[in-house]
Design a protein around this motif. Structure first.
Motif, PDB file in Angstrom:
ATOM      1  N   LEU A   1      -3.754 -32.119  19.813  1.00  0.00           N
ATOM      2  CA  LEU A   1      -2.489 -31.490  19.419  1.00  0.00           C
ATOM      3  C   LEU A   1      -2.062 -30.417  20.412  1.00  0.00           C
ATOM      4  CD1 LEU A   1      -2.769 -31.081  15.535  1.00  0.00           C
ATOM      5  CD2 LEU A   1      -1.608 -32.862  16.837  1.00  0.00           C
TER       6      LEU A   1
ATOM      7  N   SER B   1       0.760 -30.896  22.875  1.00  0.00           N
ATOM      8  CA  SER B   1       2.165 -30.911  22.453  1.00  0.00           C
ATOM      9  C   SER B   1       2.978 -29.768  23.058  1.00  0.00           C
ATOM     10  CB  SER B   1       2.258 -30.846  20.925  1.00  0.00           C
ATOM     11  OG  SER B   1       1.788 -29.605  20.427  1.00  0.00           O
TER      12      SER B   1
ATOM     13  N   ARG C   1       3.818 -38.253  22.071  1.00  0.00           N
ATOM     14  CA  ARG C   1       4.169 -36.825  22.113  1.00  0.00           C
ATOM     15  C   ARG C   1       5.095 -36.444  20.956  1.00  0.00           C
ATOM     16  NH1 ARG C   1       8.397 -34.002  24.252  1.00  0.00           N
ATOM     17  NH2 ARG C   1       7.950 -31.820  24.780  1.00  0.00           N
ATOM     18  N   ASP C   2       6.052 -37.297  20.639  1.00  0.00           N
ATOM     19  CA  ASP C   2       6.969 -37.002  19.534  1.00  0.00           C
ATOM     20  C   ASP C   2       6.217 -36.858  18.210  1.00  0.00           C
ATOM     21  OD1 ASP C   2       9.182 -36.993  21.167  1.00  0.00           O
ATOM     22  OD2 ASP C   2       9.734 -39.078  20.768  1.00  0.00           O
TER      23      ASP C   2
ATOM     24  N   MET D   1       3.019 -36.186  17.938  1.00  0.00           N
ATOM     25  CA  MET D   1       2.149 -35.028  18.125  1.00  0.00           C
ATOM     26  C   MET D   1       2.888 -33.730  17.817  1.00  0.00           C
ATOM     27  SD  MET D   1       0.430 -33.883  21.737  1.00  0.00           S
ATOM     28  CE  MET D   1      -0.158 -35.524  22.111  1.00  0.00           C
ATOM     29  N   ILE D   2       4.119 -33.620  18.302  1.00  0.00           N
ATOM     30  CA  ILE D   2       4.934 -32.428  18.044  1.00  0.00           C
ATOM     31  C   ILE D   2       5.205 -32.282  16.555  1.00  0.00           C
ATOM     32  CG2 ILE D   2       7.263 -31.470  18.330  1.00  0.00           C
ATOM     33  CD1 ILE D   2       7.196 -32.473  21.220  1.00  0.00           C
TER      34      ILE D   2
ATOM     35  N   SER E   1       2.037 -31.026  14.884  1.00  0.00           N
ATOM     36  CA  SER E   1       1.793 -29.629  15.269  1.00  0.00           C
ATOM     37  C   SER E   1       2.719 -28.681  14.528  1.00  0.00           C
ATOM     38  CB  SER E   1       1.988 -29.460  16.783  1.00  0.00           C
ATOM     39  OG  SER E   1       1.031 -30.178  17.510  1.00  0.00           O
TER      40      SER E   1
ATOM     41  N   ASP F   1      11.702 -28.334  21.766  1.00  0.00           N
ATOM     42  CA  ASP F   1      11.725 -29.042  20.494  1.00  0.00           C
ATOM     43  C   ASP F   1      12.903 -28.499  19.703  1.00  0.00           C
ATOM     44  OD1 ASP F   1      11.292 -30.187  18.056  1.00  0.00           O
ATOM     45  OD2 ASP F   1       9.604 -28.898  17.517  1.00  0.00           O
TER      46      ASP F   1
END
Length: 783
Positions: free
Chosen positions: A475, A478, A547-548, A550-551, A554, A565
């Protein structure tokens, strides 16, 4: 007992056709009746994430509590018993969280409790971290004299003890963890839904093959060498991240196999019931009657069925696919019950998995596995697949708007067939002018939109399978901008500073961190970017879809946030890791007291910005500034006593010409990377940094023409205030000239090569890296 996994006789790929239906604002509102209660499953999936993060945070707090309890100062302050209580209670909570992760049913109340445990663990770690810094940074007499600080910290520890008791009692009061639900290997509806997704792929298989699967199919068949009619059994592992089409590729090979006595396709996945898998193998390999005869003739036991299967396969040329393997123990068990070691009929076994490390361990007594790395589609094939799914043609690509958005979508998908088909299915019902809007919404819609569920699960299945110690490490990625090339060294050093990586059993923390990095590569969670000639991965990248998701995780966990973001603002939450792009004016709505890492990427505009209140960053461990820097930006460093990692290495220019002497107060500092700056010499206080492991500093060259005007610079800076002098004389380039004038003012203007270090540099016993520094003997006056 765990519910049985369904063993599928007819293979199913994972390239499901998700076409938007009944759309609202461009997004489908349709809910399939065969979705395995997807909404409830999503909530349980979120509960899984909360529990795993809470468990990870408790581990960090537990380590800090153990260190604090062992310190003599805890006894003098009268808080040793309280700290021991906190430690013991955290251990109990950690055990409860392990049990909770194995539960089949995870309700909202359990999720709320886990969040409370997570946040309390953060606060405990912060408080005890402050306690340890207070102890380490002062002599015993100074510690005893600081009665106010002692009293404040002691009261915080006792308050945390009370809160911990209440959270613990809440678990008992509401009976949050039912021991009857704790399963050794819990079956979760998540697997049912994933299987549902895999089995809906029939309509996409042909089109997927038409645009890029023919060549991989030929390569895999060649690797199998299926024409060899004798010899030991051979294992071929098809490896790659979720969504690549490993199952689709293997299915096509499976359907083309001939001249084998018997074949079987077994979907393993993360959870299965052993007896059902064994019965399924007998049924597919030996027939319905063979299985029926065994069930009627004997008391049904695993050992007897396994022995029957091995004997029956001893003289047969079999072909078996083990699809979606996750655990080495599962491979060892299947190998032991199904595959006779002395079979020499040229049998073949294909294993599909996301884990390269696991693939390397899928051995038979007679041979090592062969590994086929399945790659994403080539860009031209990815475009063709998207056009086919959306009902468009290459003629439509002559439209500039169409070409631009198609290029963006293919890049976002990372050329993964599953992602292309999922997004393409939604776009197919919309006009081209709406595609950009739908594309922009993908990151936010990944969280809730039914049509994107396959893509989200592609990531969350792998994430939930990670061991606890890797989840925080994963994480943490991110915070890096999209398409970033992330250096392994930088990432590992930051992990160590954050406490995610700890030395163990004589193995250095750096080596442990490198093994974590390699593990994430092997599990296909991150992709190699740069590999040296020895085959060592030096940097990595994160797939856009990964990544999307993961964000999203997070943000839900209050773990990390960033200014790029743009789904939600930063303010209002207690995020632990914050990253800014370009401008780093802090958000007033964010509680900076809890921030542990602060990162600035890119070059900020050179215009006045509100000053940063650095005392608010009292728990900061990692400071990573990659933008244009001035001397003023680093003068505060000595105030941040918890810092373990400092990197002031801008991509373009640094106007730093000296390190503040207060840097000597950072007793926990492990990494100092100044990059290329105007620093001529390091302060003597550097030699006090007993924990320093890595020191990197190199010097920018001074323009030779500047020395022709050196007398003018010196006179101007001597008889005028430097700021006034530079403001009126060098208004066009104030930062650079201001730096030169200040260097002349302080006697630091030099065109010598390298950076001078003080004599006491040898006192740094932990120092492992001293980079781009020219060592020279200097007298004590210079030091």
């Amino acid at each position: 007992m765990a519910k049985a996994r369904r063993v599928v006789p007819v293979p199913g790929g994972n390239l499901a056709g998700w076409v938007g239906r009944g759309t609202k604002n461009g997004w489908s509102t349709h809910t399939s009746s065969n979705s395995c209660e997807r909404i409830l499953t999503g909530r349980r999936e979120m509960a899984d994430t909360v529990l795993s993060m809470a468990r990870s945070m408790v581990g960090g707090a537990l380590s800090k509590a153990a260190s604090a309890a062992a310190d003599e100062m805890s006894l003098l302050m009268g808080v040793r018993k309280d700290i021991w209580f906190i430690k013991d209670e955290l251990e109990t909570m950690q055990a409860f969280l392990v049990a909770a992760e194995a539960m089949k049913e995870k309700d909202l109340l359990l999720k709320v409790w886990a969040k409370q445990v997570r946040d309390l663990s953060y606060n405990i770690e912060d408080c005890l971290g402050e306690f340890m810094v207070h102890v380490a940074s002062q002599s015993l007499s100074q510690q005893l004299m600081k009665l106010k600080d002692r009293h404040r910290i002691a009261m915080q520890i006792r308050d945390l003890k009370s809160r911990l008791e209440e959270v613990s009692n809440r678990n008992t009061r509401y009976n949050l963890i039912d021991k009857n639900q704790v399963l050794a290997r819990a079956f979760d509806e998540r697997d049912c839904c994933m299987e549902d997704i895999r089995n809906q792929s029939g309509s996409n298989i042909d089109e997927a093959e038409l645009v890029g699967f023919s060549k991989p199919k030929e390569e895999l068949i060649k690797l199998l060498d299926n024409h060899a009619r004798n010899g030991p059994a051979r294992v071929v592992c098809v490896v790659g991240m979720g969504g690549l089409g490993k199952t689709t590729l293997t299915r096509k090979v499976y359907e083309s196999m001939e001249n084998f006595s018997c074949c079987a396709w077994i979907t393993v996945s993360q959870s299965f019931f052993r007896m059902d898998l064994l019965k399924g193998m007998i049924k597919q390999l030996l027939g319905d009657q063979a299985l029926k005869k065994q069930l009627e003739a004997n008391v049904v036991q695993e050992d007897s069925l396994a022995e029957y299967l091995r004997k029956a396969l001893l003289e047969k040329r079999y072909f078996v696919v083990l699809d979606d393997l996750w655990n080495l123990d599962d491979w060892k068990w299947i190998k032991s019950i199904a595959f006779p070691s002395s079979n020499t009929k040229g049998s073949r076994i294909i294993v599909t998995t996301r884990d390269v490390g696991l693939a390397k361990e899928c051995t038979l007594e007679s041979s090592r596995p062969l590994i086929y790395h399945h790659e994403p589609l080539e860009t031209n094939y990815a475009i063709k697949l998207l056009l086919k799914k959306t009902g468009k043609s290459e003629e439509d690509m002559k439209n500039y708007q169409m070409k631009e958005i198609v290029t963006k979508i293919v890049k976002k998908s990372g050329c993964l067939p599953l992602a292309i088909l999922t997004i393409g299915g939604m776009l197919g019902t919309r006009v081209i002018s709406e595609w950009q809007s739908i594309y922009d919404q993908i990151p936010s819609e990944l969280e809730s939109n039914q049509n994107l569920e396959a893509m989200r699960r592609m990531v969350t299945l792998s994430y939930h399978h990670l061991p606890s110690h890797l989840k925080s490490c994963f994480l943490y990625l991110s915070i890096f901008p999209e398409d970033s090339v992330i250096k392994r060294r930088r990432l590992v050093e930051r992990w160590i500073a954050e406490g995610f990586v700890i030395a163990r059993d004589g193995v250095r923390a750096k080596d442990v961190g490198n093994s974590y990095f390699k593990d994430l590569i092997n599990r296909s969670m991150i992709q190699p970017s740069k590999v040296n000639i020895e085959g060592t991965v030096k940097s990595c990248q994160v797939h856009d879809i990964v990544r999307d998701v993961m964000i999203s995780i997070s943000r839900d966990e209050n773990f990390a946030c960033s200014t790029w973001d743009n789904l939600t603002g930063i303010g209002g939450d207690n995020f632990r890791h914050v990253a800014y792009q370009g401008s780093w004016c802090p958000d007033k709505g964010l509680d900076w007291n809890h921030v542990r890492s602060f990162t600035v990427f890119g070059e900020r505009p050179m215009k006045p910005t509100p000053s940063v209140s650095w005392p608010d960053f009292k728990m900061l461990r990692v400071l990573d500034l990659c933008d244009t820097l001035t001397q003023k930006d680093i003068n505060f460093i000595g105030m941040l006593r918890h810092l373990k990692y400092v990197s002031i290495k801008p991509k373009r220019k640094s106007y730093v010409y000296k390190l503040p002497r207060s840097i000597g107060k950072l007793q926990g500092l492990q990494t100092l990377d100044v990059g290329t700056s105007f620093v001529v010499s390091l302060p003597t206080e550097i030699t006090k940094l007993a924990s320093l492991r890595s020191l990197r500093c190199s010097k920018r060259s001074i323009y030779r023409n500047l020395f022709k005007t050196y007398p003018l610079v010196w006179l101007g800076s001597t008889f005028c205030l430097p700021n006034m002098y530079t403001r009126f004389i060098f208004a066009d380039n104030p930062l650079e000239i201001t730096t030169f004038v200040h260097m002349a003012w302080t006697g630091r203007l030099s065109n010598s090569e390298g950076v001078r270090v003080p004599k006491g540099i040898s006192n740094l016993k932990e120092l492992e890296i001293l980079f781009v520094i020219v060592l020279r003997t200097i007298n004590s006056r210079d030091a």
